[in-house]
Design a protein around this motif. Sequence first.
Motif, mmCIF file in Angstrom:
data_model
loop_
_atom_site.group_PDB
_atom_site.id
_atom_site.type_symbol
_atom_site.label_atom_id
_atom_site.label_comp_id
_atom_site.label_asym_id
_atom_site.label_seq_id
_atom_site.Cartn_x
_atom_site.Cartn_y
_atom_site.Cartn_z
ATOM 1 N N ARG A 181 0.846 -1.195 0.000
ATOM 2 C CA ARG A 181 0.000 0.000 0.000
ATOM 3 C C ARG A 181 0.883 1.247 0.000
ATOM 4 O O ARG A 181 1.978 1.236 0.567
ATOM 5 C CB ARG A 181 -0.903 0.005 1.235
ATOM 6 C CG ARG A 181 -1.889 -1.156 1.278
ATOM 7 C CD ARG A 181 -2.690 -1.158 2.571
ATOM 8 N NE ARG A 181 -1.828 -1.310 3.738
ATOM 9 C CZ ARG A 181 -1.798 -0.472 4.774
ATOM 10 N NH1 ARG A 181 -2.585 0.592 4.799
ATOM 11 N NH2 ARG A 181 -0.986 -0.690 5.791
ATOM 12 N N VAL A 182 0.384 2.313 -0.603
ATOM 13 C CA VAL A 182 1.145 3.559 -0.708
ATOM 14 C C VAL A 182 0.216 4.733 -0.450
ATOM 15 O O VAL A 182 -0.950 4.716 -0.867
ATOM 16 C CB VAL A 182 1.770 3.690 -2.122
ATOM 17 C CG1 VAL A 182 2.358 5.071 -2.325
ATOM 18 C CG2 VAL A 182 2.833 2.631 -2.350
ATOM 19 N N SER A 183 0.721 5.734 0.246
ATOM 20 C CA SER A 183 -0.008 6.998 0.352
ATOM 21 C C SER A 183 0.922 8.129 -0.071
ATOM 22 O O SER A 183 2.122 8.098 0.210
ATOM 23 C CB SER A 183 -0.513 7.236 1.780
ATOM 24 O OG SER A 183 0.564 7.384 2.678
ATOM 25 N N ILE A 184 0.358 9.106 -0.759
ATOM 26 C CA ILE A 184 1.128 10.242 -1.261
ATOM 27 C C ILE A 184 0.742 11.486 -0.476
ATOM 28 O O ILE A 184 -0.429 11.884 -0.463
ATOM 29 C CB ILE A 184 0.867 10.454 -2.767
ATOM 30 C CG1 ILE A 184 1.234 9.191 -3.555
ATOM 31 C CG2 ILE A 184 1.650 11.654 -3.286
ATOM 32 C CD1 ILE A 184 0.920 9.286 -5.037
ATOM 33 N N ASN A 185 1.721 12.055 0.220
ATOM 34 C CA ASN A 185 1.516 13.275 1.013
ATOM 35 C C ASN A 185 0.433 13.116 2.074
ATOM 36 O O ASN A 185 -0.304 14.058 2.382
ATOM 37 C CB ASN A 185 1.203 14.466 0.104
ATOM 38 C CG ASN A 185 2.361 14.824 -0.799
ATOM 39 O OD1 ASN A 185 3.529 14.782 -0.383
ATOM 40 N ND2 ASN A 185 2.075 15.186 -2.039
ATOM 41 N N SER A 186 0.321 11.901 2.603
ATOM 42 C CA SER A 186 -0.611 11.659 3.697
ATOM 43 C C SER A 186 -0.128 10.452 4.493
ATOM 44 O O SER A 186 0.711 9.688 4.017
ATOM 45 C CB SER A 186 -2.031 11.410 3.171
ATOM 46 O OG SER A 186 -2.062 10.257 2.358
ATOM 47 N N PHE A 187 -0.652 10.306 5.695
ATOM 48 C CA PHE A 187 -0.262 9.177 6.529
ATOM 49 C C PHE A 187 -0.964 7.906 6.060
ATOM 50 O O PHE A 187 -2.129 7.938 5.653
ATOM 51 C CB PHE A 187 -0.610 9.446 7.989
ATOM 52 C CG PHE A 187 0.205 10.556 8.609
ATOM 53 C CD1 PHE A 187 1.547 10.385 8.877
ATOM 54 C CD2 PHE A 187 -0.387 11.781 8.903
ATOM 55 C CE1 PHE A 187 2.299 11.400 9.447
ATOM 56 C CE2 PHE A 187 0.349 12.804 9.480
ATOM 57 C CZ PHE A 187 1.701 12.616 9.745
ATOM 58 N N LEU A 188 -0.247 6.801 6.139
ATOM 59 C CA LEU A 188 -0.774 5.502 5.713
ATOM 60 C C LEU A 188 -1.193 4.718 6.950
ATOM 61 O O LEU A 188 -0.378 4.465 7.846
ATOM 62 C CB LEU A 188 0.298 4.740 4.932
ATOM 63 C CG LEU A 188 -0.100 3.384 4.359
ATOM 64 C CD1 LEU A 188 -1.205 3.540 3.325
ATOM 65 C CD2 LEU A 188 1.125 2.708 3.727
ATOM 66 N N LYS A 189 -2.434 4.311 6.995
ATOM 67 C CA LYS A 189 -2.950 3.603 8.159
ATOM 68 C C LYS A 189 -2.256 2.258 8.346
ATOM 69 O O LYS A 189 -2.023 1.527 7.379
ATOM 70 C CB LYS A 189 -4.461 3.395 8.005
ATOM 71 C CG LYS A 189 -5.133 2.832 9.250
ATOM 72 C CD LYS A 189 -6.642 2.769 9.080
ATOM 73 C CE LYS A 189 -7.317 2.239 10.336
ATOM 74 N NZ LYS A 189 -8.793 2.174 10.192
ATOM 75 N N ASN A 190 -1.901 1.965 9.595
ATOM 76 C CA ASN A 190 -1.277 0.682 9.956
ATOM 77 C C ASN A 190 -0.039 0.368 9.110
ATOM 78 O O ASN A 190 0.160 -0.764 8.661
ATOM 79 C CB ASN A 190 -2.290 -0.460 9.847
ATOM 80 C CG ASN A 190 -3.397 -0.347 10.871
ATOM 81 O OD1 ASN A 190 -3.182 0.134 11.982
ATOM 82 N ND2 ASN A 190 -4.589 -0.765 10.500
ATOM 83 N N ALA A 191 0.787 1.387 8.895
ATOM 84 C CA ALA A 191 2.044 1.194 8.155
ATOM 85 C C ALA A 191 3.094 0.655 9.116
ATOM 86 O O ALA A 191 3.752 1.405 9.826
ATOM 87 C CB ALA A 191 2.502 2.513 7.541
#
Length: 221
Positions: A181-191
């Motif tokens: 999973r990837v998030s751009i300019n935001s926090f990634l849940k359960n990373a």
Amino acid sequence: MKIEQAKINLLVIGANGGIGRQTVELALSYGHHVTAVLRNPAKLSLTHPNLTIVKGDIMKPDAFEKYLGNQDAVISAIGASGGITGDAPTTLYSQGNAHLIQAMKKMEVKRAFFISASAVEISPVLPFYVRFVAKYILQKLLKYMYADLLRMETLVKESGLNWTIIRPPRLTDKAGTGKYRVSINSFLKNALSISRADVSHFMINNVNNEATYRSTIEIAY
């Protein structure tokens, strides 16, 4: 998962490190041309028709600056020695990458990836126990490294390059999956974790992805 793409010229600094070596090997398997920069070339025991190994130090960019001329992208995979029990004041990330940015501008190379760490900033969408460990254990044990990574991030964001900052969580040596999973300019849940191989996979497969330009990326399973 391998994504077909045009062949590129890629320069990797810190090519004998965990992420660096994975990046070199994966890029070569895709048919890309790789210039690997490391202080001791003997530490990279790889041979390949598309691989050029260069002796260089990011703190002394004059040694490898000339190799930037025909590069499509640069990956800075440098890492300070010491680890979690040997944290010490460092300017490797900030000053080293400042040197790299200056050299890239001189040689007119725009695209670059920089490796940071998820715990430099406490994510509000992580489980409580992970936030507790990050704030009261990791940030204290690695305070010098994280402080310099934050300085680096500021310099990168002000550079004018087409930069991408990667903030991986706990890194593992497991095989790459190509599924994350990837998030751009935001926090990634359960990373919580990601393999070094999959960090490399993401970078190589997003070199020309403009959605990741001038962005901070969180990545995890």
